[in-house]
Design a protein around this motif. Structure first.
Motif, mmCIF file in Angstrom:
data_model
loop_
_atom_site.group_PDB
_atom_site.id
_atom_site.type_symbol
_atom_site.label_atom_id
_atom_site.label_comp_id
_atom_site.label_asym_id
_atom_site.label_seq_id
_atom_site.Cartn_x
_atom_site.Cartn_y
_atom_site.Cartn_z
ATOM 1 N N GLU A 63 0.957 -1.284 -0.331
ATOM 2 C CA GLU A 63 0.469 -0.094 -0.223
ATOM 3 C C GLU A 63 0.808 1.036 -0.554
ATOM 4 N N PRO A 64 -0.186 1.759 -0.249
ATOM 5 C CA PRO A 64 1.551 3.409 -0.764
ATOM 6 C C PRO A 64 1.885 4.136 1.462
ATOM 7 N N SER A 65 2.599 4.427 1.187
ATOM 8 C CA SER A 65 3.341 4.738 2.330
ATOM 9 C C SER A 65 3.914 6.193 2.036
ATOM 10 N N THR A 66 4.222 7.329 2.984
ATOM 11 C CA THR A 66 5.388 8.557 2.641
ATOM 12 C C THR A 66 5.931 8.110 4.592
ATOM 13 N N ARG A 67 5.245 7.903 4.973
ATOM 14 C CA ARG A 67 6.020 8.333 6.882
ATOM 15 C C ARG A 67 6.586 7.110 6.731
ATOM 16 N N THR A 68 5.625 6.054 7.078
ATOM 17 C CA THR A 68 5.952 5.152 7.600
ATOM 18 C C THR A 68 6.974 4.206 7.210
ATOM 19 N N ARG A 69 7.345 4.217 5.530
ATOM 20 C CA ARG A 69 7.885 3.678 4.609
ATOM 21 C C ARG A 69 9.599 4.161 4.235
ATOM 22 N N ILE A 119 5.921 -5.197 6.859
ATOM 23 C CA ILE A 119 5.094 -5.400 6.053
ATOM 24 C C ILE A 119 3.687 -4.193 6.229
ATOM 25 N N ARG A 120 3.495 -3.778 5.360
ATOM 26 C CA ARG A 120 1.743 -3.374 4.801
ATOM 27 C C ARG A 120 1.206 -3.713 3.805
ATOM 28 N N HIS A 121 0.070 -3.939 3.981
ATOM 29 C CA HIS A 121 -0.791 -4.825 3.301
ATOM 30 C C HIS A 121 -2.238 -4.252 3.516
ATOM 31 N N GLU A 149 -4.600 -2.866 13.122
ATOM 32 C CA GLU A 149 -3.561 -1.950 13.449
ATOM 33 C C GLU A 149 -2.544 -1.298 12.814
ATOM 34 N N HIS A 150 -1.999 -0.618 13.593
ATOM 35 C CA HIS A 150 -0.764 0.199 13.136
ATOM 36 C C HIS A 150 -0.085 0.369 14.124
ATOM 37 N N PRO A 151 1.253 -0.546 14.897
ATOM 38 C CA PRO A 151 1.593 -0.569 15.607
ATOM 39 C C PRO A 151 2.246 0.085 16.012
ATOM 40 N N THR A 152 4.014 0.527 15.397
ATOM 41 C CA THR A 152 4.158 1.691 15.297
ATOM 42 C C THR A 152 4.385 3.452 15.201
ATOM 43 N N GLN A 153 3.046 2.821 14.705
ATOM 44 C CA GLN A 153 2.587 4.935 14.911
ATOM 45 C C GLN A 153 1.758 4.988 16.425
ATOM 46 N N ALA A 154 0.923 3.945 17.006
ATOM 47 C CA ALA A 154 0.751 4.124 18.079
ATOM 48 C C ALA A 154 1.851 4.101 18.857
ATOM 49 N N HIS A 156 -2.029 13.882 14.868
ATOM 50 C CA HIS A 156 -2.648 13.596 13.845
ATOM 51 C C HIS A 156 -1.892 11.931 13.126
ATOM 52 N N PRO A 157 -2.076 11.217 12.180
ATOM 53 C CA PRO A 157 -1.115 10.410 11.915
ATOM 54 C C PRO A 157 -0.879 10.179 10.659
ATOM 55 N N GLY A 158 -1.406 11.796 9.903
ATOM 56 C CA GLY A 158 -0.843 12.105 8.483
ATOM 57 C C GLY A 158 -1.676 10.525 7.479
ATOM 58 N N PRO A 159 -1.724 11.084 6.748
ATOM 59 C CA PRO A 159 -1.625 12.403 5.977
ATOM 60 C C PRO A 159 -2.827 13.079 5.948
ATOM 61 N N ILE A 160 -2.723 14.876 5.974
ATOM 62 C CA ILE A 160 -4.010 15.023 6.608
ATOM 63 C C ILE A 160 -4.591 15.520 5.285
HETATM 64 N N1 CP Z 1 0.847 7.972 9.527
HETATM 65 C C1 CP Z 1 1.416 6.408 8.407
HETATM 66 O O1 CP Z 1 0.698 5.430 8.010
HETATM 67 O O2 CP Z 1 1.657 7.187 6.878
HETATM 68 P P1 CP Z 1 2.516 7.127 5.411
HETATM 69 O O3 CP Z 1 0.672 6.033 5.186
HETATM 70 O O4 CP Z 1 2.568 7.700 4.518
HETATM 71 O O5 CP Z 1 3.118 5.895 6.435
#
Ligand code: CP
Length: 322
Positions: free
Chosen positions: A66-72, A119-121, A147-152, A274-278
């Motif tokens: 899945e797309p990601s900016t911050r996590t990846r 892994i993100r799915h 879940e998104h454990p590292t965000q929490a 806010h976890p983003g994206p805003i």
């Molecule tokens: N908060 C978060 O998971 O952002 P990304 O989708 O950009 O990784």
């Protein structure tokens, strides 16, 4: 890392898990251990040379479906700052497009002797299934609405650093609760560490029986805002909805969006997160997102330290020099 070893000893707890899959699976002590380890890693990112040898010789793979900016990006920076070898695999450019299954792909990565898979799915439970099938450590970077454990964990670190504690704080999470993996992981983490969590959003975006997980639910945004120590806003996750669940974004903003007037009704020292994206102008106005109560970019900064801690802990004790 000497600092991390000190942090672990201070907690009197050793990390014993191969994987980091969710906060539901972690005890309060394990969550505190990750936070203490992350705290000890924070200053590495402030050095002119942002690198320590803690994971030298380890190989880490980002596997994002899945797309990601911050996590990846922050997992990649975290691995590199710990001197691990880091590889990014984009699902759309992999042999999955030729019919290979995810499990065959993982077995091939295991044959290449990788140590950690991130892994993100879009489907809930995929990191858990893979974790059972591989000797490599697996970190869940977000699985569907689960879940998104590292965000929490980065949210917890941010609150702890800003407020000095988590226990006893009132945290209101406002928005699309039903489709949010962040809301679920935050709910597990915050309640385990003794915070009082209020969930607020349109009834169509609120899962039934969510109170059973220890949260208070309100439809009244004014009530959610008025005595909160932390306001956590969530975007509407259109990509996970099969039908339109709010009449319009304009109506959503009017009923649930955090604007200047609503912020004035909150405690003066409330944290806005806010976890983003805003989606500016929908769940959050720019006045609030960029204002003095906002710690949204501190969350992003703390994400690197938390992901360094996660990689370090699941990787086990450092290798003995030969
Ligand atoms: N908060 C978060 O998971 O952002 P990304 O989708 O950009 O990784």
């Amino acid at each position: 890392m000497a600092e991390a070893a000190v942090a672990r000893e201070a907690q009197g707890l050793q990390w014993t898990k191969k994987d980091l899959l969710g906060l539901e699976d972690l005890s309060a002590e394990e969550i505190r251990l990750v936070l203490a380890t992350a705290e000890s890693f924070r200053e590495i990112s402030l050095r002119p040379i942002k690198k320590v040898p803690a994971l030298r010789g380890k190989t880490v793979v980002n596997l994002f479906f899945e797309p990601s900016t911050r996590t990846r990006t922050s997992f990649e920076l975290a691995a590199k700052r710990l001197s691990a070898d880091m590889i990014n695999i984009t699902a759309s450019a992999s042999s999955l497009t030729k019919g290979e299954t995810i499990l065959d792909m993982v077995r091939n990565l295991e044959a290449l002797k990788v140590d950690v898979l991130i892994i993100r799915h879009a489907a809930a439970g995929v990191p858990h299934t893979i974790a059972r099938q591989t000797n490599a450590s697996v970190i869940n970077a977000g699985d569907g609405a689960h879940e998104h454990p590292t965000q929490a964990l980065l949210d917890l670190l941010t609150i702890q650093r800003q407020k000095g504690r988590i226990e006893g704080l009132k945290v209101s999470i406002i928005g699309d609760i039903a489709h949010s993996r962040v809301a679920r992981s935050d709910l597990w983490g915050l309640t385990k560490l003794g915070a009082c969590v209020t969930l607020c959003g349109p009834p169509t975006l609120m899962p039934s029986h969510i109170e059973d997980l220890g949260a208070r639910v309100t439809w009244d945004v004014a009530e959610a805002i008025t005595d909160a120590d932390v306001l956590m806003l969530l975007r509407i996750q259109h990509e996970r909805q099969e039908a339109a669940l709010v009449p319009s974004l304009r109506e959503y903003r009017l009923r649930y969006g955090l604007d200047e007037a609503r912020l004035r009704s909150a405690k003066p020292d409330v944290l806005v997160m806010h976890p983003g994206p805003i989606n500016r102008g929908v769940e959050l106005d720019s006045y609030v997102a960029d204002g003095p109560n906002s710690v949204i970019l501190d969350q992003v900064t703390n994400g690197v330290a938390v992901r360094m801690a996660a990689l370090f802990l699941v990787s086990g004790p450092p290798k003995v020099e030969e």
